[in-house]
Motif scaffolding. Structure first.
Motif, mmCIF file in Angstrom:
data_model
loop_
_atom_site.group_PDB
_atom_site.id
_atom_site.type_symbol
_atom_site.label_atom_id
_atom_site.label_comp_id
_atom_site.label_asym_id
_atom_site.label_seq_id
_atom_site.Cartn_x
_atom_site.Cartn_y
_atom_site.Cartn_z
ATOM 1 N N ALA A 106 5.287 95.796 2.531
ATOM 2 C CA ALA A 106 5.231 97.160 3.054
ATOM 3 C C ALA A 106 5.607 98.150 1.959
ATOM 4 O O ALA A 106 5.998 97.773 0.841
ATOM 5 C CB ALA A 106 6.176 97.310 4.256
ATOM 6 N N GLY A 107 5.477 99.439 2.274
ATOM 7 C CA GLY A 107 5.891 100.493 1.358
ATOM 8 C C GLY A 107 5.116 100.462 0.053
ATOM 9 O O GLY A 107 3.915 100.209 0.010
ATOM 10 N N ASP A 108 5.840 100.730 -1.032
ATOM 11 C CA ASP A 108 5.202 100.780 -2.348
ATOM 12 C C ASP A 108 4.578 99.450 -2.735
ATOM 13 O O ASP A 108 3.581 99.408 -3.471
ATOM 14 C CB ASP A 108 6.219 101.198 -3.413
ATOM 15 C CG ASP A 108 6.660 102.642 -3.261
ATOM 16 O OD1 ASP A 108 5.975 103.394 -2.538
ATOM 17 O OD2 ASP A 108 7.694 103.019 -3.850
ATOM 18 N N ARG A 109 5.149 98.348 -2.255
ATOM 19 C CA ARG A 109 4.602 97.033 -2.585
ATOM 20 C C ARG A 109 3.202 96.862 -1.977
ATOM 21 O O ARG A 109 2.336 96.234 -2.581
ATOM 22 C CB ARG A 109 5.532 95.926 -2.092
ATOM 23 C CG ARG A 109 6.850 95.841 -2.857
ATOM 24 C CD ARG A 109 7.718 94.736 -2.296
ATOM 25 N NE ARG A 109 7.080 93.437 -2.405
ATOM 26 C CZ ARG A 109 7.087 92.512 -1.455
ATOM 27 N NH1 ARG A 109 7.702 92.751 -0.297
ATOM 28 N NH2 ARG A 109 6.504 91.345 -1.637
ATOM 29 N N ALA A 110 2.975 97.438 -0.797
ATOM 30 C CA ALA A 110 1.654 97.363 -0.187
ATOM 31 C C ALA A 110 0.643 98.158 -1.011
ATOM 32 O O ALA A 110 -0.507 97.736 -1.194
ATOM 33 C CB ALA A 110 1.703 97.883 1.243
ATOM 34 N N VAL A 111 1.073 99.301 -1.504
ATOM 35 C CA VAL A 111 0.193 100.123 -2.329
ATOM 36 C C VAL A 111 -0.154 99.383 -3.626
ATOM 37 O O VAL A 111 -1.328 99.300 -4.018
ATOM 38 C CB VAL A 111 0.853 101.477 -2.654
ATOM 39 C CG1 VAL A 111 -0.045 102.310 -3.559
ATOM 40 C CG2 VAL A 111 1.156 102.237 -1.363
ATOM 41 N N SER A 112 0.848 98.835 -4.292
ATOM 42 C CA SER A 112 0.598 98.152 -5.565
ATOM 43 C C SER A 112 -0.230 96.893 -5.370
ATOM 44 O O SER A 112 -1.103 96.580 -6.191
ATOM 45 C CB SER A 112 1.918 97.824 -6.273
ATOM 46 O OG SER A 112 2.718 96.960 -5.482
ATOM 47 N N ALA A 113 0.005 96.147 -4.272
ATOM 48 C CA ALA A 113 -0.784 94.943 -4.012
ATOM 49 C C ALA A 113 -2.252 95.291 -3.796
ATOM 50 O O ALA A 113 -3.148 94.569 -4.240
ATOM 51 C CB ALA A 113 -0.236 94.198 -2.798
ATOM 52 N N THR A 114 -2.511 96.411 -3.130
ATOM 53 C CA THR A 114 -3.885 96.854 -2.920
ATOM 54 C C THR A 114 -4.527 97.259 -4.238
ATOM 55 O O THR A 114 -5.671 96.894 -4.528
ATOM 56 C CB THR A 114 -3.909 98.036 -1.931
ATOM 57 O OG1 THR A 114 -3.320 97.627 -0.702
ATOM 58 C CG2 THR A 114 -5.337 98.496 -1.684
ATOM 59 N N LEU A 115 -3.794 98.007 -5.047
ATOM 60 C CA LEU A 115 -4.336 98.441 -6.341
ATOM 61 C C LEU A 115 -4.624 97.250 -7.251
ATOM 62 O O LEU A 115 -5.634 97.228 -7.965
ATOM 63 C CB LEU A 115 -3.357 99.401 -7.020
ATOM 64 C CG LEU A 115 -3.271 100.805 -6.415
ATOM 65 C CD1 LEU A 115 -2.091 101.566 -7.016
ATOM 66 C CD2 LEU A 115 -4.567 101.563 -6.652
ATOM 67 N N GLU A 116 -3.751 96.254 -7.233
ATOM 68 C CA GLU A 116 -3.967 95.067 -8.062
ATOM 69 C C GLU A 116 -5.239 94.338 -7.641
ATOM 70 O O GLU A 116 -6.022 93.885 -8.492
ATOM 71 C CB GLU A 116 -2.761 94.139 -7.967
ATOM 72 C CG GLU A 116 -1.529 94.650 -8.696
ATOM 73 C CD GLU A 116 -0.304 93.807 -8.424
ATOM 74 O OE1 GLU A 116 -0.422 92.830 -7.650
ATOM 75 O OE2 GLU A 116 0.774 94.126 -8.964
ATOM 76 N N GLN A 117 -5.453 94.215 -6.333
ATOM 77 C CA GLN A 117 -6.664 93.547 -5.860
ATOM 78 C C GLN A 117 -7.912 94.357 -6.183
ATOM 79 O O GLN A 117 -8.944 93.801 -6.560
ATOM 80 C CB GLN A 117 -6.576 93.314 -4.352
ATOM 81 C CG GLN A 117 -5.606 92.220 -3.966
ATOM 82 C CD GLN A 117 -5.577 92.036 -2.470
ATOM 83 O OE1 GLN A 117 -6.400 91.310 -1.905
ATOM 84 N NE2 GLN A 117 -4.638 92.691 -1.816
ATOM 85 N N ALA A 159 -4.256 100.201 6.122
ATOM 86 C CA ALA A 159 -3.834 101.597 6.091
ATOM 87 C C ALA A 159 -2.478 101.760 5.408
ATOM 88 O O ALA A 159 -2.151 102.847 4.915
ATOM 89 C CB ALA A 159 -3.769 102.152 7.513
ATOM 90 N N ARG A 160 -1.697 100.676 5.348
ATOM 91 C CA ARG A 160 -0.416 100.753 4.625
ATOM 92 C C ARG A 160 -0.622 101.032 3.148
ATOM 93 O O ARG A 160 0.301 101.471 2.454
ATOM 94 C CB ARG A 160 0.364 99.455 4.819
ATOM 95 C CG ARG A 160 0.965 99.297 6.208
ATOM 96 C CD ARG A 160 1.595 97.940 6.403
ATOM 97 N NE ARG A 160 0.591 96.895 6.574
ATOM 98 C CZ ARG A 160 0.623 95.710 5.991
ATOM 99 N NH1 ARG A 160 1.597 95.401 5.173
ATOM 100 N NH2 ARG A 160 -0.316 94.813 6.223
ATOM 101 N N ALA A 161 -1.846 100.805 2.665
ATOM 102 C CA ALA A 161 -2.122 100.994 1.243
ATOM 103 C C ALA A 161 -2.100 102.449 0.820
ATOM 104 O O ALA A 161 -1.941 102.743 -0.370
ATOM 105 C CB ALA A 161 -3.484 100.393 0.903
#
Length: 373
Positions: A106-117, A159-161
């Motif tokens: 969740a949070g920033d980790r969800a954003v970074s995981a999406t960007l990495e993919q 949407a968490r991304a």
């Protein structure tokens, strides 16, 4: 990420480039191609897929690739359910590549995981440019197909991304995101769609990002269907009347999808649609009957945790499904709409809506604090 990308770019093993093509004189007998194990598939099924290839509404390949130390998508020598030989054998013309983020992230980790993919998707498509091409809309998907490539549509992403930020939504769209799943957030979840959630939908319409509602509560789904001016997707949902599952849709909701000219993509998932090809066809027929023939499509759900129906084990198996549809009396036009035409309609609808919306409104500056307090 860097290590995985290095593995994609690894040079050929010694002697690999010296091997003769399978059809060259003196070449050794090749292994059976993906799909050969399906038995006798009518030539008509393959001909139909040549004319109307499959637009697969959900692939888990990006997340699956993250966990592999090495993968060669050209050779087919991997533990994956999707690679270039399988895509070609299956008559796949487009795939939606999910940017999956597990619920515990969740949070920033969800954003970074999406960007990495997303970064990995762009790298893989570039690495296999002879077979894959990024596509944002219907015209780019058709152009990829016409040039012998599989159109890679980026999304759905959670949407968490976007981290409750319309600016993040715009940035992800600029990087290629085309589909966002509206679920599991404070503004699109169990409490329905909030005022900020409605603004997210309007901004998605302006950008041309399609809304995915698989897994969303029914109240949220109905409100998005009402607010959105672009077609809405359910990227992996069957019929609840045939099989009880949280992601499957009631007949009332399927009728609402049809009234809004949305699109329900039936998953090739044993848990959601059954253990046989005939079970899948039953779901396709039910959705077609309740929502309408222009509102049904297919989601392979390959390279996810889903188990698949017998004879639909990987992305090479679509000719078997088309053969079953022919045997059940589906016409060429109905199959063409199911496999390719209906997804193209949704992509065209998103593009048309975005062009019109950009003439009426600027980028939204709304924030979740201002709208939801």
């Amino acid at each position: 990420m860097a290590d995985l990308q290095d593995e994609f770019d690894t040079t050929a093993e010694a002697g690999e480039l010296d091997r003769l093509p399978a059809d060259a004189p003196g070449a050794e007998a090749a292994e059976p191609e993906p799909g050969a194990r399906l038995g006798e598939v009518p030539d008509k099924a393959r001909a139909l897929l040549a004319a109307h290839p499959v637009a697969d509404g959900y692939s888990g390949l990006p997340w699956a690739l993250r966990g592999l130390p090495y993968c060669d998508l050209e050779s087919g020598d991997s533990c994956l359910e999707t690679d270039v030989p399988r895509l070609r054998a299956g008559g796949v013309g487009a795939q939606f590549w999910s940017l999956h983020v597990p619920e515990e992230i969740a949070g920033d980790r969800a954003v970074s995981a999406t960007l990495e993919q997303l970064d990995l998707v762009r790298h893989v498509v570039t690495r296999y440019g002879d077979a894959l091409r990024l596509a944002r809309d219907a015209s780019e998907a058709a152009d990829a197909r016409n040039h012998g490539r599989v159109a890679t549509v980026v999304g759905p992403a959670s949407a968490r991304a976007i981290g409750d930020s319309l600016g993040a939504l715009r940035s992800l769209h600029a990087l290629g995101l085309s589909v966002l799943t509206l679920a599991d957030t404070s503004w699109a979840g169990g409490a329905g769609l909030s005022a900020f959630g409605e603004e997210v939908v309007r901004e998605m319409n302006r950008l041309g990002v399609l809304a995915d509602l698989s897994g969303a509560p029914e109240e949220t789904a109905r409100r998005v269907l009402s607010v959105s001016r672009a077609p809405v997707l359910f990227t992996r949902s069957g019929a609840r009347a045939l099989r009880e599952h949280p992601a499957n849709l009631s007949d009332d909701l399927l009728a609402a999808v049809g009234a809004a000219k949305g699109l329900c993509l039936v998953p090739l998932s044993a848990e959601q649609t059954g253990t046989s090809v005939r079970d899948v066809v039953s779901h396709l027929e039910h959705v077609r009957r309740v929502a309408g023939p222009e509102c049904v499509g297919i989601a392979g759900t390959y390279d996810t945790t889903a188990a698949h129906p017998a004879e639909l084990d990987d992305a090479s198996c679509y000719p078997r499904l088309v053969a079953e549809l022919l045997g059940q009396g589906w016409s060429d036009a109905e199959i063409g709409a199911l496999t390719w035409g209906n997804v193209q309609r949704a992509l065209r609808g998103a593009d048309f809506t975005a062009r019109a919306a950009r003439e009426r409104r600027e980028a939204s500056t709304a924030t979740i604090t201002r709208l939801d307090g």
